[in-house]
Design a protein around this motif. Structure first.
Motif, mmCIF file in Angstrom:
data_model
loop_
_atom_site.group_PDB
_atom_site.id
_atom_site.type_symbol
_atom_site.label_atom_id
_atom_site.label_comp_id
_atom_site.label_asym_id
_atom_site.label_seq_id
_atom_site.Cartn_x
_atom_site.Cartn_y
_atom_site.Cartn_z
ATOM 1 N N LEU A 153 0.824 -1.201 0.000
ATOM 2 C CA LEU A 153 0.000 0.000 0.000
ATOM 3 C C LEU A 153 0.862 1.255 0.000
ATOM 4 O O LEU A 153 1.913 1.299 0.661
ATOM 5 C CB LEU A 153 -0.905 0.037 1.231
ATOM 6 C CG LEU A 153 -2.215 -0.748 1.153
ATOM 7 C CD1 LEU A 153 -2.951 -0.633 2.485
ATOM 8 C CD2 LEU A 153 -3.104 -0.238 0.035
ATOM 9 N N GLU A 237 -11.002 2.468 -3.770
ATOM 10 C CA GLU A 237 -9.789 1.868 -4.321
ATOM 11 C C GLU A 237 -8.557 2.638 -3.863
ATOM 12 O O GLU A 237 -8.465 3.855 -4.040
ATOM 13 C CB GLU A 237 -9.856 1.852 -5.859
ATOM 14 C CG GLU A 237 -10.987 0.983 -6.391
ATOM 15 C CD GLU A 237 -10.983 0.898 -7.904
ATOM 16 O OE1 GLU A 237 -10.221 1.661 -8.549
ATOM 17 O OE2 GLU A 237 -11.733 0.067 -8.449
ATOM 18 N N ARG A 238 -7.634 1.924 -3.240
ATOM 19 C CA ARG A 238 -6.397 2.532 -2.746
ATOM 20 C C ARG A 238 -5.225 2.008 -3.577
ATOM 21 O O ARG A 238 -5.029 0.788 -3.685
ATOM 22 C CB ARG A 238 -6.193 2.183 -1.273
ATOM 23 C CG ARG A 238 -7.318 2.662 -0.368
ATOM 24 C CD ARG A 238 -7.096 2.191 1.057
ATOM 25 N NE ARG A 238 -5.859 2.719 1.604
ATOM 26 C CZ ARG A 238 -5.313 2.299 2.748
ATOM 27 N NH1 ARG A 238 -5.895 1.317 3.443
ATOM 28 N NH2 ARG A 238 -4.186 2.824 3.187
#
Length: 272
Positions: A153, A237-238
């Motif tokens: 991430l 959505e990341r």
């Protein structure tokens, strides 16, 4: 070594100028077969890539090896089989086994005696065996790129977790351009406490839902190159970052072995 073993196979020398082979329209087939029989092991492509500068502090974590001793063994066995085919093929090589005098005689009286038909049969036996030699070369040609990428991430808070992705990208012959037919496999290395260990990812045109830790998800054909991954949480959505990427040209025979290792033995690192 397998290179020495294969190079020891006598060259068929190609058709002679006086050969009956030169008088038939399929002589190019024989030339292609002869060239395939004389080819050695293709040189393996060099690996490139590594950890992204912003993630150099994670470079102690292992990446999937794109080479292995088992791959070398597979290539050796493949070329041993090919050598046996070449020997069988050479046993039906008319240019090798018939003298110039015999060729001249067959050329003159072949239609009367039927001997030219015998020569044609031997030649086609050679071609049938030679076809497997040609196809054998195709599976060791460096016509793919194997790409391993580790994702995480962006601006992750706390302990990072990873998604490892393997792609086998098909190349246009003789170029480095990707052609139709890319395949993608991925594994998620999540902490068990995160969303019960299951996540959903978007890979450009594909959505991978309900992924459990260390379980394989794959789309093996006609998938776009995996140059972006999004983590999907509650409809949001990341984007994810590339932590590391390594790649190299590879043959079909080697690619199968790398993919098999990724599926059955590879464990995505999980940090505590």
């Amino acid at each position: 070594m397998v290179t020495e073993l294969f190079d020891a196979v006598p060259s068929s020398g190609g058709p002679s100028a006086t050969s009956i082979l030169n008088k038939i329209p399929t002589k190019r087939i024989d030339a292609k077969i002869t060239a395939a029989a004389e080819e050695g092991i293709p040189e393996q492509g060099e690996q490139s890539g590594g950890y992204a500068p912003g993630y150099a502090h994670l470079s102690h974590l292992p990446l999937l090896p794109l080479y292995s001793e088992k791959q070398v063994g597979i290539l050796e066995k493949h070329y041993e089989r090919k050598m046996r085919k070449v020997q069988q093929m050479n046993a039906n090589d008319v240019d090798r086994n018939i003298t110039k005098g015999d060729k001249a005689m067959l050329n003159v009286v072949g239609h009367v005696s039927g001997a030219s038909g015998m020569v044609s049969m031997k030649r086609w036996e050679r071609r049938l065996q030679g076809a497997s030699v040609v196809s054998g070369n195709m599976v060791v040609a460096q016509d793919k790129r194997i790409v391993f990428t580790r994702w995480t991430l962006q601006a992750a808070q706390g302990t990072p977790w990873f998604v490892d992705v393997v792609e086998h990208r098909y190349l246009n012959p003789g170029t480095s351009f990707i052609t139709k037919g890319n395949g993608v496999l991925l594994k998620v290395g999540l902490h068990p406490g995160r969303h019960n260990g299951k996540v959903t990812l978007r890979l450009i045109e594909k959505v991978a839902k309900g992924l459990s830790t260390q379980k394989i998800w794959s789309k093996n054909w006609n998938t776009k190159i995996c140059d972006a991954i999004m983590l999907v949480e509650d409809g949001v959505e990341r984007p994810m970052d590339i932590v590391a990427r390594i790649e190299r040209p590879i043959s079909s025979l080697e690619s199968y072995e790398v993919i098999k290792r990724f599926k059955s033995g590879w464990v995505v690192p999980v940090l505590q």
